[in-house]
Design an enzyme around this catalytic site. Structure first.
Site, PDB file in Angstrom:
ATOM      1  N   LEU A 231      78.099 -24.423 -28.295  1.00 56.31           N
ATOM      2  CA  LEU A 231      78.763 -23.565 -29.277  1.00 56.31           C
ATOM      3  C   LEU A 231      80.211 -23.306 -28.874  1.00 56.31           C
ATOM      4  O   LEU A 231      81.120 -23.393 -29.700  1.00 56.31           O
ATOM      5  CB  LEU A 231      78.020 -22.241 -29.437  1.00 56.31           C
ATOM      6  CG  LEU A 231      76.683 -22.306 -30.162  1.00 56.31           C
ATOM      7  CD1 LEU A 231      75.951 -20.970 -30.033  1.00 56.31           C
ATOM      8  CD2 LEU A 231      76.865 -22.669 -31.614  1.00 56.31           C
TER       9      LEU A 231
ATOM     10  N   VAL B 131      82.371 -26.431 -29.566  1.00 55.79           N
ATOM     11  CA  VAL B 131      82.655 -26.662 -30.979  1.00 55.79           C
ATOM     12  C   VAL B 131      83.649 -25.640 -31.522  1.00 55.79           C
ATOM     13  O   VAL B 131      84.486 -25.968 -32.363  1.00 55.79           O
ATOM     14  CB  VAL B 131      81.346 -26.666 -31.797  1.00 55.79           C
ATOM     15  CG1 VAL B 131      81.625 -26.628 -33.277  1.00 55.79           C
ATOM     16  CG2 VAL B 131      80.531 -27.895 -31.436  1.00 55.79           C
ATOM     17  N   GLU B 132      83.591 -24.419 -31.057  1.00 52.68           N
ATOM     18  CA  GLU B 132      84.510 -23.401 -31.562  1.00 52.68           C
ATOM     19  C   GLU B 132      85.941 -23.674 -31.115  1.00 52.68           C
ATOM     20  O   GLU B 132      86.885 -23.238 -31.772  1.00 52.68           O
ATOM     21  CB  GLU B 132      84.071 -22.003 -31.125  1.00 52.68           C
ATOM     22  CG  GLU B 132      82.762 -21.568 -31.733  1.00 52.68           C
ATOM     23  CD  GLU B 132      82.778 -21.522 -33.251  1.00 52.68           C
ATOM     24  OE1 GLU B 132      83.854 -21.491 -33.877  1.00 52.68           O
ATOM     25  OE2 GLU B 132      81.689 -21.510 -33.837  1.00 52.68           O
ATOM     26  N   GLY B 133      86.128 -24.380 -30.023  1.00 56.08           N
ATOM     27  CA  GLY B 133      87.480 -24.727 -29.582  1.00 56.08           C
ATOM     28  C   GLY B 133      88.268 -23.516 -29.121  1.00 56.08           C
ATOM     29  O   GLY B 133      87.713 -22.482 -28.761  1.00 56.08           O
TER      30      GLY B 133
END
Length: 166
Positions: free
Chosen positions: A74, A77-79
């Protein structure tokens, strides 16, 4: 404050609310409302953001019992355009309050934020491209190919930033 162990909970308020989009299993999921926030579309991106808004309210799902590996996916993906924060949500089924973590947009005055984001519209128009990009990021994160959050953000922009907007 939550500890990120097997009993960790993370609330998803954007495209991740497609129950098991990023996990190899379907965790226990609880429908919730996050008061005091609003979800916006982002110009040039297929994913939305949430930011504080006194009059706002965002509906999402809490993913229960996430492992450290799942939390790492997670985070990847959120960067680097989101920050993980602790928030209080209200369960839809019984109005009980829960303390969980979620990701909010760092640039709260971003000029690229506009209009309400529609999950159903996103699923129809953009989900396949998004899923392809998420799988790429998770694979890189899993194999530790010398990449970090900056690299994941670049992949998101490269793969999703130039896609047609809804």
């Amino acid at each position: 404050m939550l500890s990120f162990t097997m009993s960790s909970s993370m609330v998803a308020f954007r495209s991740l609310i497609n129950d098991n989009i990023m996990l190899e299993r379907t965790p226990e999921i609880i429908s919730v409302t996050l008061p005091g926030f609003k979800r916006f579309r982002l110009k040039g991106r297929l994913y939305p953001c949430i930011v504080p808004s006194e009059a706002g309210e965002v509906h999402g799902k809490v993913l229960m019992g996430l492992t450290d590996k799942e939390l790492s996916n997670l985070d990847a993906v959120e960067g680097n355009e989101y920050e993980k924060v602790t928030v209080e949500v209200v369960r839809k089924e019984n109005s009980a309050k829960m303390i969980v973590k979620t990701y909010i947009w760092i640039n709260k005055n971003d000029p690229d934020m506009y209009g309400e984001w529609d999950f159903e519209e996103w699923k129809q128009l953009h989900m396949p491209k998004f899923m392809e990009t998420i799988k790429e990021i998770i694979e890189i994160n899993k194999n530790h190919q010398g990449k970090g959050v900056e690299d994941y953000t670049q992949i998101l922009h490269k793969n999703l930033g130039d896609a047609p907007l809804s």
